[in-house]
Design a protein around this motif. Sequence first.
Motif, short mmCIF file in Angstrom:
data_model
loop_
_atom_site.label_atom_id
_atom_site.label_comp_id
_atom_site.label_asym_id
_atom_site.label_seq_id
_atom_site.Cartn_x
_atom_site.Cartn_y
_atom_site.Cartn_z
N GLY A 35 0.93 -0.76 0.25
CA GLY A 35 0.17 -0.39 0.21
C GLY A 35 0.62 1.21 -0.28
N GLU A 36 2.21 1.46 -0.71
CA GLU A 36 2.67 2.41 -1.01
C GLU A 36 3.42 3.43 0.77
N GLY A 37 3.66 1.37 1.07
CA GLY A 37 4.33 1.77 2.85
C GLY A 37 3.14 1.93 3.54
N ALA A 38 2.15 2.34 3.11
CA ALA A 38 1.23 2.58 5.00
C ALA A 38 0.62 1.20 5.51
N VAL A 39 1.15 -0.14 4.67
CA VAL A 39 1.16 -0.96 5.73
C VAL A 39 2.30 -1.93 5.97
N VAL A 40 2.23 -1.96 6.79
CA VAL A 40 3.22 -2.54 7.49
C VAL A 40 2.89 -4.26 7.69
N GLN A 41 4.31 -5.70 7.20
CA GLN A 41 3.63 -7.04 6.75
C GLN A 41 4.71 -7.90 8.22
N LEU A 42 4.15 -8.59 8.68
CA LEU A 42 5.24 -9.69 9.37
C LEU A 42 4.10 -10.85 8.58
N CYS A 43 5.81 -11.13 7.68
CA CYS A 43 5.81 -12.27 6.70
C CYS A 43 6.70 -14.04 7.25
N ASP A 44 6.09 -14.94 6.86
CA ASP A 44 6.88 -16.51 7.03
C ASP A 44 8.16 -15.54 6.48
N ALA A 45 8.32 -16.69 6.00
CA ALA A 45 10.22 -17.37 4.87
C ALA A 45 9.45 -17.19 3.91
N GLU A 46 8.69 -17.49 3.15
CA GLU A 46 8.33 -17.43 2.23
C GLU A 46 7.85 -15.29 1.06
N ASP A 47 7.67 -14.93 2.67
CA ASP A 47 7.25 -13.85 2.88
C ASP A 47 5.69 -13.23 2.37
N ARG A 48 5.07 -14.35 2.79
CA ARG A 48 3.62 -14.45 3.06
C ARG A 48 3.06 -13.71 4.26
N PRO A 49 1.82 -12.31 4.22
CA PRO A 49 2.26 -11.83 5.39
C PRO A 49 1.08 -13.21 6.58
N LEU A 50 1.63 -12.97 7.53
CA LEU A 50 0.88 -13.72 8.78
C LEU A 50 0.23 -12.18 9.25
#
Length: 486
Positions: A35-50
């Motif tokens: 979202g153009e930097g508006a959302v921070v995501q914690l991701c798993d090892a495959e870069d999929r958002p948790l």
Amino acid sequence: MTKDVIALTERMPDVLSILAGLLAGGPDLRVGTTGEGAVVQLCDAEDRPLVSIEVPLMLQVPGEATRLLGPGAEPSSDGPAWWVEARAAAGVPEAEELAGAFAARLTMLLGGRVWPPDAPGTIGAARPVDVSGVTAVPVPAAAQPAVDMLTDRAAVILQDRPVVPMTSWLSEALRATVESDRSLQIVTPPHCRLSLPTRLLLQSTPSRWVVQDEQCGYYDGLTGAVLRWQDDAFSPDRAENGETPVADTFTDIRPTGERQLIVSFRTMHRPTADLTLGGALEAAWQALTGGPPAGWGTSEPAGLTWSRRQLTELAQERAPQPTWTVAVGSPDRPAVATLRVIRTPDGVEEDITLTVGYGPGEKPALEALPGLADELVTRYGLQTMLCQLRAARRDLSAPPHYEHPPLPYAFVLGPDEVREAGRDIASRTPLKERPVQLGPNVRPGFYYPLGDGETAESWTTLEKLLRHLRGAPPVQGMFGAGAPQQ
């Protein structure tokens, strides 16, 4: 069902506090943005958002957290609060625990409260959540952070909160689904309600409110139609006779004596350098509630204190694209408005729907309507206005059962529309009551009483008036709100 956890902090989150929250899953989780930097995501090892975390929103408006989350949600301090919303990936229990731990860590450092207070992960949040080996479900490339399931026909969002607001998450998902010719489908348990802006926007787009029901499975919370999952979307079910049944739960209603006054109007302004928007809405709010709006924003919660200057600056920045905003009132007199600013060949149009709630024994401010109409005609370029009454909740939220449709109480025609219809025609109608002339005699408007707003006969009266006014093109587009522009 819900995977949303909200931290309401007493002090502004800074980089260090956000970092401490992000470490709720330990140092091995990946951090990304969308979202153009508006959302921070914690991701798993495959870069999929948790967990997806939106930027903090400052709440300067008293009562907004309570309006949307229920009693006890407001932080204990008297100053502004910060609303930080985290959304966990569906189908991953550890993700919800991670979202709860993130929110709890923020409130431990900054003061405040977590909603819901019993969210998983809030107890023992000082210890990192064990997410070793946990993976999230792959997310389609076109999905928004708020979307739990995406098909070729629908974007499905799961929600379980007292009131489903038109958050920035939800408005962005709505915009994306409309642009991709999909249907936005919000699935909730039966105890959830929709905020007024959410209901208006769902009704004006190809969207659906899907309510879980023990008897029929699912039904549409706005129409009662029984639904079933078919062809990758929730669609009306069909009985043997080809008709769609209505859920029994939807028709199980009990009168409460609560009412709503709905005032929908359009104004037009010349695009001058000194134009300041929001004056018509402020005048209507003052006339019907005794004070100005308390707050406004481009989504819910409406965190900013009311400012016509800031509203105008936002609309100028987004022009020529439309600007959608929501305004809210004080807790003692529930009032919510949606305002859409549109640049047209004729000028700058404001399309406004203001709804005010009344409890049993409270009288709607009907006596203020003629004076309000005169002020809007004289000072704010009124084109048309429709005033309606309905039996509905004082808090303005929409429950998942039948509510009587609004009934017309008065209609107003502005000077330009009077000139288009013809002054003689506009002033001499087949109605029982004579219209009230508004504004200056050289460019008058007219206020048309339509009845008491208690019986369906007022619809017949309105139809008769519109036929008399040669089809009444001024009322086109004033019964709903447009999609938000984020």
